[in-house]
Write a protein that holds these residues in place. Structure first.
Motif, PDB file in Angstrom:
ATOM      1  N   GLY A   1       0.828  -1.203   0.000  1.00 28.01           N
ATOM      2  CA  GLY A   1       0.000   0.000   0.000  1.00 28.01           C
ATOM      3  C   GLY A   1       0.859   1.249   0.000  1.00 28.01           C
ATOM      4  O   GLY A   1       0.825   2.052   0.932  1.00 28.01           O
ATOM      5  N   ASN A   2       1.589   1.449  -1.066  1.00 29.45           N
ATOM      6  CA  ASN A   2       2.635   2.475  -1.144  1.00 29.45           C
ATOM      7  C   ASN A   2       2.158   3.718  -1.899  1.00 29.45           C
ATOM      8  O   ASN A   2       0.970   3.941  -2.082  1.00 29.45           O
ATOM      9  N   ASN A   3       3.114   4.527  -2.351  1.00 31.55           N
ATOM     10  CA  ASN A   3       2.778   5.748  -3.084  1.00 31.55           C
ATOM     11  C   ASN A   3       1.976   5.459  -4.353  1.00 31.55           C
ATOM     12  O   ASN A   3       1.093   6.234  -4.737  1.00 31.55           O
ATOM     13  N   MET A   4       2.262   4.331  -5.008  1.00 32.85           N
ATOM     14  CA  MET A   4       1.529   3.985  -6.219  1.00 32.85           C
ATOM     15  C   MET A   4       0.099   3.595  -5.893  1.00 32.85           C
ATOM     16  O   MET A   4      -0.847   4.006  -6.583  1.00 32.85           O
ATOM     17  N   ALA A   5      -0.074   2.817  -4.848  1.00 32.89           N
ATOM     18  CA  ALA A   5      -1.429   2.457  -4.413  1.00 32.89           C
ATOM     19  C   ALA A   5      -2.225   3.702  -4.050  1.00 32.89           C
ATOM     20  O   ALA A   5      -3.399   3.835  -4.425  1.00 32.89           O
ATOM     21  N   HIS A   6      -1.593   4.632  -3.333  1.00 33.03           N
ATOM     22  CA  HIS A   6      -2.275   5.868  -2.940  1.00 33.03           C
ATOM     23  C   HIS A   6      -2.745   6.657  -4.161  1.00 33.03           C
ATOM     24  O   HIS A   6      -3.893   7.116  -4.222  1.00 33.03           O
ATOM     25  N   SER A   7      -1.869   6.830  -5.132  1.00 30.65           N
ATOM     26  CA  SER A   7      -2.219   7.643  -6.297  1.00 30.65           C
ATOM     27  C   SER A   7      -3.256   6.961  -7.171  1.00 30.65           C
ATOM     28  O   SER A   7      -4.119   7.624  -7.756  1.00 30.65           O
ATOM     29  N   LEU A   8      -3.214   5.644  -7.266  1.00 26.81           N
ATOM     30  CA  LEU A   8      -4.237   4.926  -8.017  1.00 26.81           C
ATOM     31  C   LEU A   8      -5.590   5.011  -7.323  1.00 26.81           C
ATOM     32  O   LEU A   8      -6.631   5.163  -7.976  1.00 26.81           O
ATOM     33  N   MET A   9      -5.597   4.909  -6.000  1.00 27.82           N
ATOM     34  CA  MET A   9      -6.844   5.050  -5.241  1.00 27.82           C
ATOM     35  C   MET A   9      -7.478   6.413  -5.512  1.00 27.82           C
ATOM     36  O   MET A   9      -8.686   6.512  -5.764  1.00 27.82           O
ATOM     37  N   ILE A  10      -6.661   7.446  -5.472  1.00 27.23           N
ATOM     38  CA  ILE A  10      -7.169   8.797  -5.718  1.00 27.23           C
ATOM     39  C   ILE A  10      -7.665   8.930  -7.154  1.00 27.23           C
ATOM     40  O   ILE A  10      -8.785   9.394  -7.410  1.00 27.23           O
ATOM     41  N   ALA A  11      -6.842   8.509  -8.107  1.00 26.89           N
ATOM     42  CA  ALA A  11      -7.191   8.648  -9.526  1.00 26.89           C
ATOM     43  C   ALA A  11      -8.496   7.922  -9.842  1.00 26.89           C
ATOM     44  O   ALA A  11      -9.392   8.472 -10.504  1.00 26.89           O
ATOM     45  N   CYS A  12      -8.613   6.692  -9.381  1.00 29.58           N
ATOM     46  CA  CYS A  12      -9.797   5.890  -9.702  1.00 29.58           C
ATOM     47  C   CYS A  12     -11.055   6.458  -9.057  1.00 29.58           C
ATOM     48  O   CYS A  12     -12.088   6.594  -9.720  1.00 29.58           O
TER      49      CYS A  12
ATOM     50  N   LYS B   1      -2.195  -6.854   6.070  1.00 31.07           N
ATOM     51  CA  LYS B   1      -2.776  -5.791   6.888  1.00 31.07           C
ATOM     52  C   LYS B   1      -1.742  -4.778   7.373  1.00 31.07           C
ATOM     53  O   LYS B   1      -2.028  -3.586   7.478  1.00 31.07           O
ATOM     54  N   GLU B   2      -0.538  -5.251   7.653  1.00 29.77           N
ATOM     55  CA  GLU B   2       0.501  -4.329   8.129  1.00 29.77           C
ATOM     56  C   GLU B   2       1.045  -3.433   7.022  1.00 29.77           C
ATOM     57  O   GLU B   2       1.801  -2.485   7.287  1.00 29.77           O
ATOM     58  N   TYR B   3       0.650  -3.703   5.767  1.00 29.60           N
ATOM     59  CA  TYR B   3       1.078  -2.887   4.628  1.00 29.60           C
ATOM     60  C   TYR B   3      -0.103  -2.235   3.920  1.00 29.60           C
ATOM     61  O   TYR B   3      -0.005  -1.865   2.752  1.00 29.60           O
TER      62      TYR B   3
END
Length: 318
Positions: free
Chosen positions: A170-181, A194-196
């Motif tokens: 759940g890194n910077n790429m996951a964050h930006s994809l969540m926002i974009a989508c 869960k820890e990630y």
């Protein structure tokens, strides 16, 4: 291909630190602009709207796609790009970010920075008199996500109503994809140990974006749940730059999160496989998948150029 409605975008002089800064209409407008610019680029038609403009590019992290795409983009748009290694600047000897921002504002028309701490980019933007673009931080990677939306739109003909499943950290790429989508009405499922899981504050923002757009956001520790009936499958490396000391720990934690053909049996038959690169075959993804017929990873890489050209034109225009 279904055409996205042409929308007026006015980002002149604005920063781009995260896609959360943009309205959904502005994101769609940038994608439409990228489509237009890509068509011209493929025909070798260059209008040079940024003639005389200079972009300073600060790199604290090594780069292939970010540096080459921004530099080539500025050249094709008629401007220039200046590479600045963070260690070579006075920043590396203790000059404050605020002072650096004000000094660079005397010479440049815009700054792109690729670094570790997102707070450093925020401070740079606060004190700069010119636009600042986040080329990557540990928290966000907005330019990659913008290119990813462009790629999905090209391949699927739409954005709203599709489902993207991201498997991994759940890194910077996951964050930006969540926002974009969630901004454009795409369902998004994130599967990680869960820890990630993604940052809780980012998740809370995306839940609000999803309420507005009608998208569905799911955070789970089950890859099979995330992938079920997905149109797009996305993954990233398990160990990012700056996390090398955690590599062995991460390899164990993500052992059951590899994207392979068995997992993808649950996705839609015409799924796209995406990865922001660089990739580690045999870790986060099998070679059969990333090198297979559903993979569009090099189209993604190529679209960094066109998405960023759209962003540069809109931010640096007169």
């Amino acid at each position: 291909m279904t055409t996205i409605q042409q929308l007026d975008v006015d980002l002149k002089g604005k920063d781009l630190l995260t896609l959360a800064d943009l309205a959904s209409e502005e994101i769609i407008g940038l994608i439409e602009k990228a489509v237009e610019l890509k068509e011209k680029t493929l025909k070798k038609q260059f209008d040079h709207p940024l003639k005389g403009k200079i972009l300073g590019m600060i790199f604290d992290k090594s780069s292939t796609r970010t540096r080459v795409s921004f530099e080539v983009g500025m050249i094709q748009l008629g401007g220039s790009a200046l590479y600045l290694n963070g260690n070579d600047l006075q920043l590396g000897r203790g000059e404050t970010i605020a002072d650096t921002a004000q000094v660079l504002s005397q010479y440049l028309d815009g700054i792109m920075i690729r670094t570790f701490s997102h707070s450093s980019v925020e401070e740079l933007a606060e004190h700069a008199a010119i636009p600042v673009i986040n080329g990557l931080t540990d928290l966000y990677h907005p330019c990659q996500a913008l290119a990813d939306l462009l790629t999905v739109y090209e391949k699927k003909g739409k954005l709203a109503g599709l489902k993207l499943a991201y498997i991994g950290d759940g890194n910077n790429m996951a964050h930006s994809l969540m926002i974009a989508c969630t901004k454009v009405g795409m369902d998004v499922s994130i599967a990680a140990p869960k820890e990630y899981f993604p940052d809780s504050a980012v998740t809370a923002k995306c839940e609000k974006f999803a309420e507005i757009s009608g998208a569905k956001l799911v955070i789970t520790d089950s890859p099979t749940e995330a992938v079920k009936d997905a149109d797009i499958i996305y993954t990233d490396v398990w160990t990012s730059m700056g996390q090398e000391a955690e590599n062995e720990q991460r390899l164990k934690a993500f052992h059951d999160y590899q994207v392979n053909e068995d997992l993808l049996d649950l996705a839609k038959k015409d799924y796209l496989f995406m990865h922001c690169l660089p990739a580690h075959r045999g870790e986060e993804v099998s070679a059969e998948v990333i090198d297979g017929p559903h993979s569009v990873v090099f189209d993604q890489a190529g679209n960094r150029l066109h998405a960023q050209k759209a962003l540069l034109v809109e931010i640096l225009k007169d």
